[in-house]
Motif scaffolding. Structure first.
Motif, mmCIF file in Angstrom:
data_model
loop_
_atom_site.group_PDB
_atom_site.id
_atom_site.type_symbol
_atom_site.label_atom_id
_atom_site.label_comp_id
_atom_site.label_asym_id
_atom_site.label_seq_id
_atom_site.Cartn_x
_atom_site.Cartn_y
_atom_site.Cartn_z
ATOM 1 N N GLU A 1 -24.369 34.030 -27.499
ATOM 2 C CA GLU A 1 -24.957 32.711 -27.988
ATOM 3 C C GLU A 1 -24.264 32.109 -29.181
ATOM 4 O OE1 GLU A 1 -27.006 35.337 -27.288
ATOM 5 O OE2 GLU A 1 -28.727 35.555 -28.564
ATOM 6 N N ALA B 1 -21.228 30.766 -28.206
ATOM 7 C CA ALA B 1 -21.273 29.605 -27.630
ATOM 8 C C ALA B 1 -21.024 28.364 -28.642
ATOM 9 C CB ALA B 1 -22.383 29.453 -26.639
ATOM 10 N N PHE C 1 -27.163 36.625 -19.240
ATOM 11 C CA PHE C 1 -26.090 36.345 -19.795
ATOM 12 C C PHE C 1 -25.581 35.043 -19.696
ATOM 13 C CE2 PHE C 1 -21.367 36.155 -19.228
ATOM 14 C CZ PHE C 1 -21.117 36.503 -20.651
ATOM 15 N N TYR C 2 -25.835 34.504 -18.481
ATOM 16 C CA TYR C 2 -25.477 32.983 -18.222
ATOM 17 C C TYR C 2 -25.898 32.001 -19.121
ATOM 18 C CZ TYR C 2 -24.121 29.087 -15.018
ATOM 19 O OH TYR C 2 -23.606 28.041 -14.498
ATOM 20 N N LEU C 3 -27.358 32.282 -19.472
ATOM 21 C CA LEU C 3 -27.951 31.178 -20.487
ATOM 22 C C LEU C 3 -27.517 31.628 -21.781
ATOM 23 C CD1 LEU C 3 -31.808 31.843 -18.905
ATOM 24 C CD2 LEU C 3 -30.390 29.715 -19.492
ATOM 25 N N ARG C 4 -27.244 32.573 -22.038
ATOM 26 C CA ARG C 4 -26.844 33.058 -23.483
ATOM 27 C C ARG C 4 -25.647 32.690 -23.748
ATOM 28 N NH1 ARG C 4 -27.761 39.078 -25.102
ATOM 29 N NH2 ARG C 4 -27.443 38.357 -27.124
ATOM 30 N N SER C 5 -24.497 32.600 -22.615
ATOM 31 C CA SER C 5 -23.177 32.036 -22.750
ATOM 32 C C SER C 5 -23.234 30.551 -23.033
ATOM 33 C CB SER C 5 -22.324 32.259 -21.645
ATOM 34 O OG SER C 5 -22.681 31.513 -20.556
ATOM 35 N N ARG C 6 -24.304 29.771 -22.629
ATOM 36 C CA ARG C 6 -24.559 28.567 -22.904
ATOM 37 C C ARG C 6 -25.062 28.417 -24.287
ATOM 38 N NH1 ARG C 6 -20.766 29.093 -19.595
ATOM 39 N NH2 ARG C 6 -21.041 28.264 -17.412
ATOM 40 N N GLY C 7 -25.459 29.120 -25.108
ATOM 41 C CA GLY C 7 -25.847 29.110 -26.349
ATOM 42 C C GLY C 7 -27.234 29.202 -26.402
ATOM 43 N N VAL C 8 -27.993 29.654 -25.483
ATOM 44 C CA VAL C 8 -29.580 29.892 -25.527
ATOM 45 C C VAL C 8 -29.854 31.173 -26.145
ATOM 46 C CG1 VAL C 8 -31.623 29.767 -24.289
ATOM 47 C CG2 VAL C 8 -29.709 28.275 -23.569
ATOM 48 N N PRO C 9 -30.388 31.219 -27.294
ATOM 49 C CA PRO C 9 -30.636 32.444 -27.801
ATOM 50 C C PRO C 9 -31.397 33.509 -27.010
ATOM 51 C CG PRO C 9 -31.181 30.702 -29.433
ATOM 52 C CD PRO C 9 -30.952 30.031 -28.086
ATOM 53 N N GLN C 10 -31.218 34.753 -27.145
ATOM 54 C CA GLN C 10 -31.606 35.727 -26.195
ATOM 55 C C GLN C 10 -33.173 35.531 -26.021
ATOM 56 O OE1 GLN C 10 -30.568 38.940 -25.047
ATOM 57 N NE2 GLN C 10 -32.538 40.060 -25.182
ATOM 58 N N GLU D 1 -35.188 33.044 -26.416
ATOM 59 C CA GLU D 1 -35.264 31.737 -25.748
ATOM 60 C C GLU D 1 -34.921 31.909 -24.250
ATOM 61 O OE1 GLU D 1 -34.308 27.231 -26.293
ATOM 62 O OE2 GLU D 1 -34.113 28.697 -28.176
#
Ligand SMILES: Nc1ncnc2c1ncn2[C@@H]1O[C@H](COP(=O)(O)OP(=O)(O)O)[C@@H](O)[C@H]1O
Ligand SMILES: [Mg+2]
Lengths: 251, 424
Positions: free
Chosen positions: A75, A78, B374-383, B385
């Protein structure tokens, strides 16, 4: 922008070396393409750069605008401006596409010390960008990628990229599974984002995407290394002769 | 084995019948004595040990301070009826005046025909084919409760608030709901109620009636509860119930549904959250749905999120009687185990005696989807959350069973708050 030096990566659970010393520098505003046969390590490189578990960096470095990517959580990467359009976009049942987008956009804004977008502002921007990618309102409401066709999934990746406005965009086989029209939509979406401050690393197996997204530099990857680097003409060479000659030459 | 049995009968020996409904109480007591209290050897209690429900005195449960959250449904316009350790508190309650709805207190032992005709009736019917001793105990001994009869569409929900003040309280409440033809009522229930809560809710939904039920059992760690919901759903009537359970050393929720009229619909759903790190957690959903009419629709959606040694169980049965053609029965029970030491036990059952029916059931146990994370985190969403988002997505089908959007939003907010308190 992106600087990769002598990157060696193995699988965490297995004694298998996948990247064997990758060197690559992408300057601001440039489009680099990586081509190469299946299994050469292209996706692995994109995953390692974005911070996926399961890989171990044994040597080398990767920095984004001077910041050590390998030290950051996914994150954080990103928020620092890195974006990966997945080769296989992930389905998340139960999470609406819109919720997903808004959570992502606001999380990044928060990480950068910006105010969150209001629901109204957000909606306006999404609708606009979705329209140019021919993503309809129905697709925005559905759970993330669930029941999307291959082309819809790839367009959804580009929509996320457009919303997040990253500095360094990695596109992993974004053309795979697309027909000509869908590929053109995707390419237009990418081209619309090109500017002096934004760089692209376009991973592709085939030359055809590069007809639409014109690269500045083309790299050929094989067996975990970049074996050749050249201009757009290198992609044409691959198109005409396949990888065999280049591989043989590198031996 | 001798000691608990002796204690169990001590509880039965000491049992006194509650006020009013003399005949129904006496019948229930006789029934209870005949069946006895359950023990671990009973097939129906294989996953849940009833020992602490059997002992004469309720095991103590410290009162939990939940003042970090606003009281549930506070922003809703509703009729509040408050019970403190199982005793109705008129001073803390709203005036029970609601157009088209008759609201009475059980402890006043009102002698009215609709209640006399209903009290213990659905519970009695629900004792076959499986005995439910704690429900019989309740019918015999309940000391208080609310009797609600809706003759029209109620303008606002009735909200039963259960306050827990005494560490050893052992409340037994029995509520009746009668939804007359074409009427509609929403019933909300919130709060721990006591150290050991025994509740029966009998709901009779007449032709074309609609009943909505949302229950929140929280947040005291040491509380125990054994609840039964019995309902009979008549022709073209609708019954919908959703339960959120967060924390609790032992909760057993039984739901017994009789699809009695043609084209009736009954949905029952639950979301349970348990974190063994903040106190032992055992949650049991036990459901029995009987289709006795044509074109009935039933839906069971039960989801559990478990971590740090929390235990969830599910026993759900769909019985389709001969002649209940075109029945549509659906059952899903799922658990999301957030670590390796939690446990989910499920026993789904179908028993079908009609040939033209559509019934399905499924049960799954799984961990968080690492790829999605991982998909969510790769979009910037903290672990954290991202985990919360995935947990909510896991619970989504159950939450979707709540029809009212405001109520649904409050439930989601409580889920999010629980998840943010139980990170890691
Ligand atoms: N998680 C993994 N487990 C096992 N093998 C893997 C894993 N990730 C990559 N590999 C292997 O590493 C090599 C490179 O894969 P990949 O990066 O997907 O190549 P490309 O994207 O160039 O086709 C392949 O041999 C692949 O099988
Ligand atoms: Mg690949």
């Amino acid at each position: 922008m992106l600087e990769i030096k002598n990157l060696h990566v193995k699988l965490e659970d297995e004694d298998k070396q996948i990247l064997k010393g990758v060197n690559l520098t992408v300057e601001p505003g440039k489009v680099h393409a990586i081509m190469g046969p299946n299994g050469s390590g292209k996706s692995t490189l994109s995953y390692v750069l974005s911070g996926r578990d399961g890989y171990e960096v044994t040597e080398g470095s990767a920095t984004l605008e001077g910041a050590d990517l390998l030290e950051m959580e996914p994150e954080e990467r990103a928020a620092a401006g890195l974006f990966l359009a997945f080769q296989y976009p992930v389905e998340i049942p139960g999470v609406g596409n819109m919720t997903f987008l808004r959570t992502a956009v606001n999380a990044q804004r928060k990480a950068r010390g910006q105010d969150e977008l209001s629901a109204g502002e957000f909606l306006k921007v999404v609708r606009e960008k979705a329209k140019t990618l021919k993503i309809d309102a129905e697709m925005l409401k559905r759970p993330v990628n669930v029941g999307f066709s291959g082309g819809e999934k790839k367009r959804n990746e580009i929509l996320q990229m457009a919303m997040l406005e990253p500095k360094m965009c990695i596109l992993d086989e974004t053309d795979s599974g697309l027909d000509v029209d869908a590929m053109k939509l995707v390419a237009d979406g990418v081209n619309a984002l090109r500017d002096a401050g934004r760089s692209f690393l376009v991973i592709t197996h085939y030359q055809r995407l590069l007809d639409h997204i014109k690269p500045d530099v083309v790299h050929i990857m094989a067996d975990g290394r970049i074996i050749r680097t050249g201009g757009p003409e290198l992609a044409l060479e691959v198109e005409q002769n396949g990888y065999a000659d280049i591989l043989a030459e590198a031996q | 084995m001798a000691a608990p049995q002796a204690k169990a009968s001590a509880r039965l020996d000491a049992l006194q019948t509650g006020p009013g409904f003399g005949a129904a109480r006496a019948d229930a007591l006789a029934r209870l004595r005949a069946m006895g209290l359950p023990d671990r050897r009973d097939e129906y209690w294989r996953y849940t040990d009833p020992a602490t429900l059997n002992v004469q005195a309720a095991p103590a449960a410290p009162v939990f301070d939940a003042s970090d959250e606003a009281p549930l449904f506070d922003a809703l316009d509703r009729v509040k009826l408050v019970f403190v350790d199982g005793v109705f508190d008129p001073a803390a309650s709203d005036d029970p005046a609601l157009a088209g709805v008759e609201i009475l207190r059980l402890a006043d032992a009102p002698d009215i025909s609709w209640a006399n005709g209903l009290y213990g009736t659905l519970e009695t019917a629900g004792q076959t084919p499986v005995a439910r001793p704690f429900a019989a105990l309740n019918t015999a001994a309940a000391t208080d409760g609310i009797l609600i009869r809706a003759t029209a569409r109620a303008a606002k929900p009735v909200h039963l608030i259960y306050i827990h003040e005494s560490e050893t309280s052992d409340p037994i409440l029995h509520h009746l709901v009668k939804v007359e033809p074409g009427a509609e009522l929403t019933l909300l229930e919130t709060g721990p109620a006591g150290a050991r809560f025994n509740k029966v809710l009998e709901v009779d939904v007449a032709t074309g009636g609609r009943f909505h039920h949302v229950q929140v059992q929280g947040r005291d760690h040491q509380r125990r509860a054994v609840t039964h919901l019995f309902t009979r759903v008549a022709e073209e009537a609708l019954f919908k119930s959703f339960t959120l359970t967060a924390n609790g050393v032992l909760t057993r929720n039984e739901c017994v549904i009789d699809i009695a009229g043609d084209d009736a619909v009954a949905h029952v759903a639950g979301a349970a959250l348990g974190d063994g790190a903040t106190g032992a957690f055992h949650h049991d959903d036990t459901v029995f749905i009987t289709h006795g009419a044509e074109r009935g629709e039933s839906r069971q959606v039960f989801k559990k999120v478990l971590k740090h040694g929390a235990v969830g169980t599910f026993q759900g049965k769909i019985l389709v009687k001969p002649g209940a053609q075109k029945t549509d029965g659906y059952q899903i029970s799922q658990s999301l185990l957030l670590d390796d030491d939690s446990q989910f036990l499920a026993k789904p059952e179908l028993e079908i005696y009609a040939d033209d029916v559509k019934c399905s059931h499924g049960s799954t146990t799984g961990a968080l989807d690492e790829t999605a994370l991982f998909y969510l985190r790769s979009r910037g969403v903290p672990q954290e959350e991202a985990v919360a988002l995935l947990v909510l997505s896991f619970l989504a089908d159950a939450i979707a069973e709540i029809e009212d959007e405001d109520i649904q939003a409050e439930i989601v907010a409580r889920l999010e708050a629980w998840l943010s308190r139980h990170r890691g």
